[in-house]
Design a protein around this motif. Sequence first.
Motif, PDB file in Angstrom:
ATOM      1  N   GLY A   1       0.801  -1.213   0.000  1.00 24.91           N
ATOM      2  CA  GLY A   1       0.000   0.000   0.000  1.00 24.91           C
ATOM      3  C   GLY A   1       0.834   1.263   0.000  1.00 24.91           C
ATOM      4  O   GLY A   1       0.436   2.289  -0.564  1.00 24.91           O
ATOM      5  N   ALA A   2       2.018   1.207   0.613  1.00 26.95           N
ATOM      6  CA  ALA A   2       2.906   2.370   0.630  1.00 26.95           C
ATOM      7  C   ALA A   2       3.463   2.679  -0.752  1.00 26.95           C
ATOM      8  O   ALA A   2       3.896   3.801  -1.011  1.00 26.95           O
ATOM      9  CB  ALA A   2       4.052   2.132   1.615  1.00 26.95           C
ATOM     10  N   TYR A   3       3.458   1.696  -1.642  1.00 29.63           N
ATOM     11  CA  TYR A   3       3.940   1.887  -3.014  1.00 29.63           C
ATOM     12  C   TYR A   3       2.827   2.321  -3.958  1.00 29.63           C
ATOM     13  O   TYR A   3       3.037   2.391  -5.164  1.00 29.63           O
ATOM     14  CB  TYR A   3       4.540   0.589  -3.543  1.00 29.63           C
ATOM     15  CG  TYR A   3       5.956   0.311  -3.109  1.00 29.63           C
ATOM     16  CD1 TYR A   3       7.035   0.642  -3.925  1.00 29.63           C
ATOM     17  CD2 TYR A   3       6.219  -0.303  -1.902  1.00 29.63           C
ATOM     18  CE1 TYR A   3       8.333   0.375  -3.544  1.00 29.63           C
ATOM     19  CE2 TYR A   3       7.510  -0.586  -1.503  1.00 29.63           C
ATOM     20  CZ  TYR A   3       8.569  -0.240  -2.329  1.00 29.63           C
ATOM     21  OH  TYR A   3       9.862  -0.514  -1.930  1.00 29.63           O
ATOM     22  N   GLU A   4       1.649   2.608  -3.416  1.00 25.18           N
ATOM     23  CA  GLU A   4       0.506   2.942  -4.258  1.00 25.18           C
ATOM     24  C   GLU A   4       0.848   4.089  -5.214  1.00 25.18           C
ATOM     25  O   GLU A   4       1.372   5.126  -4.811  1.00 25.18           O
ATOM     26  CB  GLU A   4      -0.683   3.333  -3.387  1.00 25.18           C
ATOM     27  CG  GLU A   4      -1.951   3.598  -4.185  1.00 25.18           C
ATOM     28  CD  GLU A   4      -3.127   3.943  -3.294  1.00 25.18           C
ATOM     29  OE1 GLU A   4      -4.242   4.101  -3.811  1.00 25.18           O
ATOM     30  OE2 GLU A   4      -2.919   4.050  -2.059  1.00 25.18           O
ATOM     31  N   GLY A   5       0.539   3.878  -6.482  1.00 17.96           N
ATOM     32  CA  GLY A   5       0.839   4.891  -7.485  1.00 17.96           C
ATOM     33  C   GLY A   5       2.204   4.723  -8.128  1.00 17.96           C
ATOM     34  O   GLY A   5       2.513   5.418  -9.103  1.00 17.96           O
ATOM     35  N   THR A   6       3.031   3.822  -7.602  1.00 19.14           N
ATOM     36  CA  THR A   6       4.363   3.626  -8.182  1.00 19.14           C
ATOM     37  C   THR A   6       4.544   2.232  -8.766  1.00 19.14           C
ATOM     38  O   THR A   6       5.421   2.023  -9.597  1.00 19.14           O
ATOM     39  CB  THR A   6       5.468   3.860  -7.130  1.00 19.14           C
ATOM     40  OG1 THR A   6       5.325   2.907  -6.073  1.00 19.14           O
ATOM     41  CG2 THR A   6       5.382   5.261  -6.561  1.00 19.14           C
ATOM     42  N   ILE A   7       3.742   1.267  -8.307  1.00 20.40           N
ATOM     43  CA  ILE A   7       3.745  -0.066  -8.916  1.00 20.40           C
ATOM     44  C   ILE A   7       2.298  -0.463  -9.176  1.00 20.40           C
ATOM     45  O   ILE A   7       1.390  -0.007  -8.482  1.00 20.40           O
ATOM     46  CB  ILE A   7       4.444  -1.119  -8.026  1.00 20.40           C
ATOM     47  CG1 ILE A   7       3.715  -1.280  -6.689  1.00 20.40           C
ATOM     48  CG2 ILE A   7       5.896  -0.786  -7.807  1.00 20.40           C
ATOM     49  CD1 ILE A   7       4.279  -2.401  -5.817  1.00 20.40           C
TER      50      ILE A   7
END
Length: 646
Positions: free
Chosen positions: A275-281
Amino acid sequence: MLNIIQLLPDSIANQIAAGEVVQRPASVVKELLENSVDAQAKTVQIIIRDAGKTLIQIIDDGIGMSETDARMSFERHATSKIRSSDDLFRIRTMGFRGEALASIAAIAQVELRTRRSDASRTNDELGTLIRMEGSELKTQESVSCLPGTNILVKNLFFNVPARRNFLKSNSVEMRHILDEFQRIALAHPEVAFSMYQNDSEVYNLQAGKLSRRIVDLFGKQYREQLAFCEEETPYVNVRGYIGKPEFARKTRGEQFFFVNSRFVKHNYLHHAVVGAYEGTIQDGFHPFYVLFIEIDPSHIDINIHPTKTEIKFDDERSVYAIVMAAVRKAVGVYNLTPSLDFDSNVNFLPVTPAPRRSSEEPLRSGQTEAKERSPLRPMSPAWSAEPSDHKAATGFDFPRKSAANWQALFEGLNTDETTTEDQNLFESTPPAENPSEAESVTLGSRVNKLVSSAVALEGTGAIIQVHNRYLVTSVQAGMLVIDQRRAYERVLYDQYQVALTKRNGVSQQLLFPKTVTVMPVDYNLALELRDDLTSLGFLFDEIGQNAFLIRGVPALSVGENEEELFANLLAQLREDTGRLKLERAEVLARSLARRSATRHQKQLAEPEQRALVDQLIASSNPSYTPNGEPITTILALDKLAGLFRS
């Protein structure tokens, strides 16, 4: 009437306990390595023979044991860690040497040499030798030996042949051993570890920082993707390393959580990281991470699973939020913004990194390194041939079926002339996974029923390519849509299957051979599958520790990065072999076809479009990929008309 309840003999009770502790050779490796860490060892050596079935030997320079402790360590319920029930909720150590050794000695032949060192404040002149066999003491005597502990476990399950018969192949068991070794080595970078398998060195890890341990375990390429992550709170501390988004993979396996230096599996916290990578993967991809969580042991329960790899927190929501915040901050600080590469996994086309600046040329304030992806390479010449020459177009003498007037395949669909048999065929078609797909009709086995009567594409309507992903043409029933990548995957899979069956895969020799270094488990996998890989066209030689020299690749893969093709194919094979209950050759054909198909997701000339459709219809199953994904679908005329109704 005689009493029927009796106490079990110790030997049988120990075998029952061993069933929970020792499931396979990797279980022994885990227990003994954790014991060495608890013994304050600075150097640990592990020697494996026959994937641990014949020999597992662990040598450490820890504090060792006295003669009494050495003998007591083989008794049931004997431990140096627990004195009261409260200690169960304050555990910070790894293994319980006594309980583990009692279980191991119940189903193996064990030989222990130990001597106390200066670290134990009693440097004994002599050590102790103990031999156990099936829980029975065979030898106990004083011997001359080095400080620390040297333990040999021979002939695992020698007295439980039924359990031994359930062990997998050496490559599978060795993969489990390497998994346990990696987890413990990551958890304790301050300890030097070395591993030898059948007299060959697998790892030689020097003590150092966590970042160096990660690179030493997984390869030099990880040096470029690591970003430090840290967050401190009164309740929990989080530190470790995360990977850049562009290195995220569709398969899991390189995600590590350690709670108080103990490896754990926790899907809830994994969701926090993703979830912390949302928008990047993109959805469904998993980033690399090695994260350590430090928390007061009173806030966790580690005794909910026999192997202690699953735990519970008394406040999981707080831990979730702190982990997500830590990772999200690291992603922002290091400006880890990737270019997304859709429809890829570890077996698909990798990223070609942008040119790196010189180490002597520092970045100016506010300047960041460019992160660019190289464009997809041109299509292999194998697909540029006219459809009339299948052997030249594919590299194989592929049997060609009659294919004139191929629109006849779809005549009768959605019309009053559809036979009862045809109706049954469509009713057996797998349902759409998404509600939005319910309006389209996925072709089932009808194509296979009619394919023998199909003829060439000449004289049919035009084929239109949409976004380099789909081929669209009109048929009598409406509009036919073909997934371009999946069509290539089906055709390539059939060709690789032919190559594996006939052992006649075409290889393209490299003008300049390439060197590739892989993980130890993948190195063993490549050696085990050498014959099949050679049949496909791979030519390679071993040149050192976990390294190969690639001299040739399959002709259908020309134009790809040879090192990444080979390394990523092995990684995908390792993942698929454990997930799919198929033969290795079948998994190999699927994995290579899926990878090779991705590079054909590009603009096609009209002859290439027709060649693809022609070969798809001549394939063994034009409707589905080897993994069961639909390749073609019909948008019926009435459905198209419905789109324009107000």
